[in-house]
Design a protein around this motif. Structure first.
Motif, mmCIF file in Angstrom:
data_model
loop_
_atom_site.group_PDB
_atom_site.id
_atom_site.type_symbol
_atom_site.label_atom_id
_atom_site.label_comp_id
_atom_site.label_asym_id
_atom_site.label_seq_id
_atom_site.Cartn_x
_atom_site.Cartn_y
_atom_site.Cartn_z
ATOM 1 N N TRP A 510 0.832 -1.215 0.000
ATOM 2 C CA TRP A 510 0.000 0.000 0.000
ATOM 3 C C TRP A 510 0.856 1.251 0.000
ATOM 4 C CZ3 TRP A 510 0.093 3.900 3.534
ATOM 5 C CH2 TRP A 510 0.697 3.668 4.770
ATOM 6 N N LEU A 524 -1.951 12.599 3.583
ATOM 7 C CA LEU A 524 -2.165 11.190 3.900
ATOM 8 C C LEU A 524 -2.818 11.032 5.266
ATOM 9 C CD1 LEU A 524 -1.719 8.175 3.285
ATOM 10 C CD2 LEU A 524 0.589 8.414 4.239
ATOM 11 N N THR A 526 -3.670 8.075 7.894
ATOM 12 C CA THR A 526 -3.387 6.682 8.212
ATOM 13 C C THR A 526 -3.337 6.516 9.716
ATOM 14 O OG1 THR A 526 -1.891 4.807 7.766
ATOM 15 C CG2 THR A 526 -0.874 6.961 8.154
ATOM 16 N N ASP A 529 1.405 4.764 13.656
ATOM 17 C CA ASP A 529 2.359 3.735 13.245
ATOM 18 C C ASP A 529 3.712 4.025 13.861
ATOM 19 O OD1 ASP A 529 4.102 1.983 11.641
ATOM 20 O OD2 ASP A 529 2.347 1.758 10.349
ATOM 21 N N LEU A 586 -11.077 6.918 10.995
ATOM 22 C CA LEU A 586 -10.658 5.515 11.038
ATOM 23 C C LEU A 586 -11.698 4.606 11.681
ATOM 24 C CD1 LEU A 586 -6.928 6.051 12.109
ATOM 25 C CD2 LEU A 586 -7.778 5.563 9.810
ATOM 26 N N HIS A 612 -5.693 5.793 4.090
ATOM 27 C CA HIS A 612 -5.251 4.401 4.218
ATOM 28 C C HIS A 612 -5.867 3.816 5.474
ATOM 29 C CE1 HIS A 612 -2.379 1.502 6.173
ATOM 30 N NE2 HIS A 612 -2.817 0.842 5.107
ATOM 31 N N THR A 613 -6.598 2.712 5.325
ATOM 32 C CA THR A 613 -7.235 2.061 6.464
ATOM 33 C C THR A 613 -7.036 0.557 6.370
ATOM 34 O OG1 THR A 613 -9.340 1.971 5.251
ATOM 35 C CG2 THR A 613 -9.004 3.843 6.735
ATOM 36 N N SER A 614 -7.172 -0.099 7.501
ATOM 37 C CA SER A 614 -7.137 -1.566 7.537
ATOM 38 C C SER A 614 -8.537 -2.064 7.191
ATOM 39 C CB SER A 614 -6.714 -2.056 8.923
ATOM 40 O OG SER A 614 -5.409 -1.611 9.224
ATOM 41 N N ASP A 638 -5.535 -4.004 3.555
ATOM 42 C CA ASP A 638 -5.372 -2.554 3.409
ATOM 43 C C ASP A 638 -6.240 -2.009 2.289
ATOM 44 O OD1 ASP A 638 -2.931 -1.865 5.239
ATOM 45 O OD2 ASP A 638 -2.320 -3.655 4.127
ATOM 46 N N VAL A 640 -6.558 1.800 0.202
ATOM 47 C CA VAL A 640 -6.073 3.160 -0.025
ATOM 48 C C VAL A 640 -7.084 3.857 -0.931
ATOM 49 C CG1 VAL A 640 -4.234 4.615 -0.911
ATOM 50 C CG2 VAL A 640 -3.660 2.467 0.229
#
Length: 664
Positions: A510, A524, A526, A529, A586, A612-614, A638, A640
């Protein structure tokens, strides 16, 4: 033919990279060579070059030059003009007399060099390297001004100009800055050490054994950390009372930090001030102005120390005139006054630079410690202050005779900088900068006295023994910090690129899509992390989120909240609001009202958006239902989702122009 052309191009780039290390400084060293000993002229050019290149970059930004254009133009012109000045003035260049000092400096740095050679992967991240890389990568986007990579749309409140030289070299030789900074740091440390040794020789006023002077200077620098070591061992706690960063060679040269550049140029200012006090030549004063300007430009937190030195020297000159000791030549007085005015003006430039950087910040970098907190501040940190003072007072005891004015000036400045450490609060508790600069003023005075003491009888063995014990103590005490950064989530990097990214095997799919397909001005979104996602993606985050263990953030070693508020001074409320919106984006489920609230906040940035997400989050499902944007990557783990400027309800032309300009 193509191979030969590539080899020739690489050779040219290597020559230009080499010239950028020293040529800018020679533009001034060639003109001031009469007051710089020939054995330190090359070193002086080296320590001045980062700052002068940074100043040239400001001019390039004003003219709208891209970094690639500036790189070749600046390197070529600096080399040509410096070469012409050297041929015209013919300054003698030699390293004779520096050998012992250089060898001793290398020995002091040897444990860190050994550690790095053993664990080269560690140099990519160290403690805060990725925070520096986030600034360096954006220099490549000039003339667009850098933004805060961890919080898009804000002006980067960090002294990024000091990375100009490293950025140029990295681009020319196509090697990551994380593998280039350490050799430069070691060279700056060696230069700083040799220059302080020269100051020690200045105080001695006669020829002395160079090995003995170098050893005495090393003792003066290392001894400051001894109380911390003794008290820390006695309490069986790691750094129980003190600050291990105090001794320059034992901490900072392992990290990617412009403080190392600032220290070496500050040492040159110390030398120039001492030369002026002894000989009253205006060339020394001009050299002091240039060195202090470079020091505070590449590392703005040294600005208060440089201003304090200038104020002390002006006060000293006024006192000399009142006492009738100074020159009575009216023309000389006017000339000196104009030079001091130039010094003050140079500080004005750095202050404007700081105000420019801090436009989006709300927490000032400096403030006075509250009166009620002074006792606690002194109890907590004052023992270091007293330890340094005790060494200086011993100077007076050892000499037992009239103290020269330069010695009194150096002791007074040292006391003043130590006092500033106690009474001035620096954002994020990094006031130890004052102790660094105080140490560089104290070291030559103390080293000269140690050398005189060692000259009486056969005391050289005592000096050697003390130096060895101090060095080994610092190594044993500091070694865990050199070998134990938290790299559980560190990703191997592709070092053969100036743009930092994971190597091909470690790059998540991703993330590769974001790097290759997302617009360069995209913001972005996300989840939190441990990896430096903004650096790896080459895109600014809406906001970085805090991970459960802050020190596990490889290359940052601190939480996002601390980095953004305490280190860089952004509004805690603004940071908290963005983190709340990120959490909302999210969530697995989201209402229409919440989605509209998110879209309103995101449109305020006037930029494309990448989510970007799970798996699909509530917000990305809402975007899909409303047919806003499109997926650019979908896997089992993932998603995007890209929303361009039109999909966000923006005028593409207006937002593109805004991005090219950078944060305003």
């Amino acid at each position: 033919m193509g191979t030969m052309s590539a080899i020739a191009s690489q050779a040219v780039n290597l020559l230009l990279a080499g010239s950028s290390v020293i040529a800018p400084g020679f533009l001034l060293v060639a003109l001031l060579a009469d007051v710089i000993p020939m054995r330190v002229r090359v070193l002086a050019a080296f320590v001045l070059s980062p700052g002068l290149l940074s100043l040239e970059l400001l001019v390039a930004i004003a003219f709208g030059l891209e970094l690639s254009q500036f790189t070749y133009l600046a390197c070529a012109l600096n080399a040509l003009v410096a070469g012409a000045l050297i041929l015209y003035f013919r300054p003698r260049l030699s390293f004779r007399g520096c050998g012992y000092s250089a060898l001793l400096a290398c020995a002091l740095a040897a444990p860190i060099i050994f550690t790095v050679l053993k664990e080269t992967f560690r140099t990519d991240y160290s403690w805060h390297n990725m925070m520096q890389i986030a600034a360096i990568q954006q220099i490549n986007l000039l003339p667009r001004l850098p933004e805060e990579f961890e919080m898009a749309g804000l002006r980067l409140n960090y002294g990024w100009l000091g990375w100009t030289q490293l950025s140029l070299i990295s681009n020319l030789v196509a090697i990551s800055p994380t593998r280039l900074f350490l050799p430069l740091n070691i060279l700056h440390f060696i230069s700083m050490f040799i220059i302080i040794v020269e100051c020690s020789i200045f105080f001695l006023g006669q020829r002395h054994n160079p090995t003995k002077v170098a050893a005495s200077t090393a003792i003066a620098l290392l001894a400051v950390g001894l109380p911390d070591i003794i008290l820390g061992i006695a309490k069986n706690e790691y750094h129980a009372l003190g600050d291990a960063r105090l001794t320059p060679m034992m901490e900072k040269i392992q990290n990617m930090d412009t403080m190392v550049f600032g220290l070496s140029s500050f040492a040159l200012m110390v030398f120039a001030v001492l030369g002026y006090l002894n000989f009253k030549r205006s060339s020394f004063l001009i050299l002091a102005i240039i060195a202090s300007f470079v020091s505070s430009l590449v590392y703005p937190l040294f600005l208060p120390s440089c201003m304090a030195v200038a104020a002390a020297l002006i006060a000293f000159e006024i006192l000399q005139q009142v006492r009738g000791v100074g020159s009575s030549d009216r023309r000389a007085l006017i000339k000196t006054s104009l030079i001091f005015a130039l010094w003050i003006a140079s500080f004005g430039i750095v202050v404007l630079y700081g105000l420019f950087l801090g436009r989006d910040s709300e927490i000032p970098p400096f403030s006075l410690v509250k009166l009620r907190d002074l006792p606690l501040q002194f109890i907590r940190w004052g023992w270091i202050y007293c330890a340094i003072d005790a060494i200086l007072l011993s100077v007076l005891i050892f000499r037992r005779k009239i103290i020269s004015w330069p010695t009194l000036f150096f002791i007074g400045v040292t006391f003043g900088l130590q006092l500033a450490y106690v009474v001035i609060a620096v954002r994020d508790g990094v006031g130890y900068k004052f102790l660094f600069t105080a140490l560089l003023f104290a070291a030559p005075v103390v080293a000269a006295e140690i050398t005189r003491w060692a000259d009486r009888g056969s005391r050289s063995s005592v000096v050697s023994g003390v130096l060895i014990v101090l060095f080994l103590s610092c190594v044993v005490y500091e070694f865990p910090r050199w070998t134990n950064p938290d790299l559980r989530y560190a990703t191997p990097l592709d070092i053969y690129a100036s743009d930092i990214a994971p190597d091909a095997k470690a790059m998540p799919s991703w993330l590769r899509v974001v790097r290759e397909k997302a617009p360069p001005d995209a913001v972005l979104f996300t989840a939190p992390d441990e990896r430096p996602i903004a650096v790896f993606a080459g895109r600014a985050l809406y906001v970085c989120g805090d991970v459960p263990v802050p020190t596990s953030r490889a290359g940052y070693s601190m939480s996002c909240t601390r980095e953004l508020t305490s280190v860089k001074g952004y509004s805690p409320k603004r940071v908290a609001d963005r983190m709340e919106l990120l959490s909302l984006a999210l969530k697995k489920e989201i209402s229409d009202a919440e989605a509209e609230t998110l879209m309103k906040a995101f449109r305020a940035l006037s930029r494309p958006m990448i989510f970007h997400t799970s798996g699909f989050s509530g917000f990305t499902r809402w975007l899909r239902e409303k047919e806003i944007g499109r997926p650019i990557f979908v896997s089992e783990t993932d998603v995007v989702w890209s929303v361009d400027k039109t999909g966000a309800g923006l005028d593409p032309a207006d937002s593109a122009a805004s991005y090219r300009q950078g944060p305003t």
